[in-house]
Design an enzyme around this catalytic site. Sequence first.
Site, PDB file in Angstrom:
ATOM      1  N   LYS A  44       0.871  -1.187   0.000  1.00 50.94           N
ATOM      2  CA  LYS A  44       0.000   0.000   0.000  1.00 50.94           C
ATOM      3  C   LYS A  44       0.902   1.230   0.000  1.00 50.94           C
ATOM      4  O   LYS A  44       1.950   1.261   0.666  1.00 50.94           O
ATOM      5  CB  LYS A  44      -0.862  -0.002   1.270  1.00 50.94           C
ATOM      6  N   ASN A  68     -13.478   4.328  -4.898  1.00 53.70           N
ATOM      7  CA  ASN A  68     -12.827   4.409  -3.591  1.00 53.70           C
ATOM      8  C   ASN A  68     -12.326   5.801  -3.323  1.00 53.70           C
ATOM      9  O   ASN A  68     -11.887   6.517  -4.233  1.00 53.70           O
ATOM     10  CB  ASN A  68     -11.670   3.407  -3.501  1.00 53.70           C
ATOM     11  N   CYS A 129      -2.400   9.900  -6.399  1.00 52.39           N
ATOM     12  CA  CYS A 129      -3.496   9.629  -5.475  1.00 52.39           C
ATOM     13  C   CYS A 129      -4.577  10.691  -5.685  1.00 52.39           C
ATOM     14  O   CYS A 129      -4.305  11.892  -5.553  1.00 52.39           O
ATOM     15  CB  CYS A 129      -3.046   9.652  -4.020  1.00 52.39           C
ATOM     16  N   SER A 194      -6.527   4.798 -10.410  1.00 54.33           N
ATOM     17  CA  SER A 194      -7.984   4.888 -10.622  1.00 54.33           C
ATOM     18  C   SER A 194      -8.327   6.154 -11.409  1.00 54.33           C
ATOM     19  O   SER A 194      -7.574   7.128 -11.403  1.00 54.33           O
ATOM     20  CB  SER A 194      -8.704   4.922  -9.271  1.00 54.33           C
ATOM     21  N   GLY A 221     -12.079  -1.113 -12.192  1.00 51.86           N
ATOM     22  CA  GLY A 221     -12.883  -2.176 -12.788  1.00 51.86           C
ATOM     23  C   GLY A 221     -13.209  -1.954 -14.256  1.00 51.86           C
ATOM     24  O   GLY A 221     -12.480  -1.249 -14.959  1.00 51.86           O
ATOM     25  N   GLY A 248      -5.747  -1.823 -14.462  1.00 55.97           N
ATOM     26  CA  GLY A 248      -7.028  -1.203 -14.771  1.00 55.97           C
ATOM     27  C   GLY A 248      -7.926  -2.146 -15.547  1.00 55.97           C
ATOM     28  O   GLY A 248      -7.659  -2.399 -16.724  1.00 55.97           O
TER      29      GLY A 248
HETATM   30  O1  LIG Z   1      -7.384   6.746  -1.530  1.00 53.85           O
HETATM   31  C1  LIG Z   1      -6.306   6.091  -1.632  1.00 53.85           C
HETATM   32  O2  LIG Z   1      -5.640   5.671  -0.672  1.00 53.85           O
HETATM   33  C2  LIG Z   1      -5.869   5.827  -3.032  1.00 53.85           C
HETATM   34  N1  LIG Z   1      -6.845   5.400  -3.893  1.00 53.85           N
HETATM   35  C3  LIG Z   1      -6.592   5.233  -5.232  1.00 53.85           C
HETATM   36  O3  LIG Z   1      -7.478   4.839  -6.008  1.00 53.85           O
HETATM   37  N2  LIG Z   1      -5.352   5.462  -5.703  1.00 53.85           N
HETATM   38  C4  LIG Z   1      -4.325   5.880  -4.901  1.00 53.85           C
HETATM   39  O4  LIG Z   1      -3.192   6.083  -5.387  1.00 53.85           O
HETATM   40  C5  LIG Z   1      -4.607   6.055  -3.497  1.00 53.85           C
HETATM   41  I1  LIG Z   1      -3.066   6.638  -2.263  1.00 53.85           I
END
Ligand SMILES: O=C(O)c1[nH]c(=O)[nH]c(=O)c1I
Length: 310
Positions: A44, A68, A129, A194, A221, A248
């Site tokens: 992570k 997310n 991110c 994402s 997804g 992806g």
């Molecule tokens: O919200 C997150 O922790 C996160 N969520 C993502 O979809 N990509 C990222 O690089 C990260 I750092």
Amino acid sequence: VDLSVSWLGVNMENPLYNASGVMCRSREELDAVAASAAGAVVTKSCTLSPREGNPEPRYARAPHGSINSMGLPNAGYEYYLDYAKNYDHASGKPLFVSVSGMTLEENLTMLKAFRDADLPCLVELNLSCPNLPGKAQIGYDFAASSHVLSEVVKVYDKPFGVKLPPYFDPVHFAEMASVLNSFPSLKYVTCINSVGNGLVIDIDSESVVIKPKAGLGGLGGDYVLPTALANVREFSRLLDGKHVIGCGGIKSGREAFMHILAGATAVQVGTCLYEEGAGCFARIRDELAAIMEEKGYRTLADFRGKLLTM
Ligand SMILES: O=C(O)c1[nH]c(=O)[nH]c(=O)c1I
């Protein structure tokens, strides 16, 4: 058929591994990926200090993928440095460490620590991110990306990679490729993170489905497969002597085959891993092998990057 891939001094028996962020925050999760059929493990994204992340619910399954806004919850870089120090590198499964500092200084501090530990793991510097309220993605600011990388290579002299956000314009592909090509020690890019700041709506509750940022979150997804493939193909074409890792929309051998056909050296699984669990690696591996068998390909190199145009 031979599914192995050797790159950057590491050998993977299987080109599939987890996407950073999924099943990789704790040592137990990391060990589960290492114990699975995955060919590698990535941690992570970490920050200098541990982080709780955004308020929950911050992940939701959606009709064609996931959304997310985790907010970078992680145990802090020393936890992952310790994991890397104790990792069984002889297991043959390379360990990648994702680094995503809140500031450039944080990134430099963490990278110096990983450099000084002199471990065989490889760094994946996260420039993308999308879920930190008020923080723009570095990857969407070409000057900022160039500045960060210039400072990074001053302290981190080992090969490393970056996790890129999706781009949606040929001018942006060219601009970012030009920035990346000016850093010889940057040996790979992972495309894509994402698709940022989408909005999933539940019409029964007439509500968003995650709490942070009024429901905005990164999409994964099926929603992102064509965008991921475009980014893999464009950066494979535009980068000189660098690898592209595909991420992806991979949920079967079919999408893994597409990513490799588009140029991917190896491929990461996110949403499908989150929903199915670590068994997905053996399933997708076997499906990929069956497709190769059917098409008469013996190795990944037989078709890697050979996407036909019309
Ligand atoms: O919200 C997150 O922790 C996160 N969520 C993502 O979809 N990509 C990222 O690089 C990260 I750092």
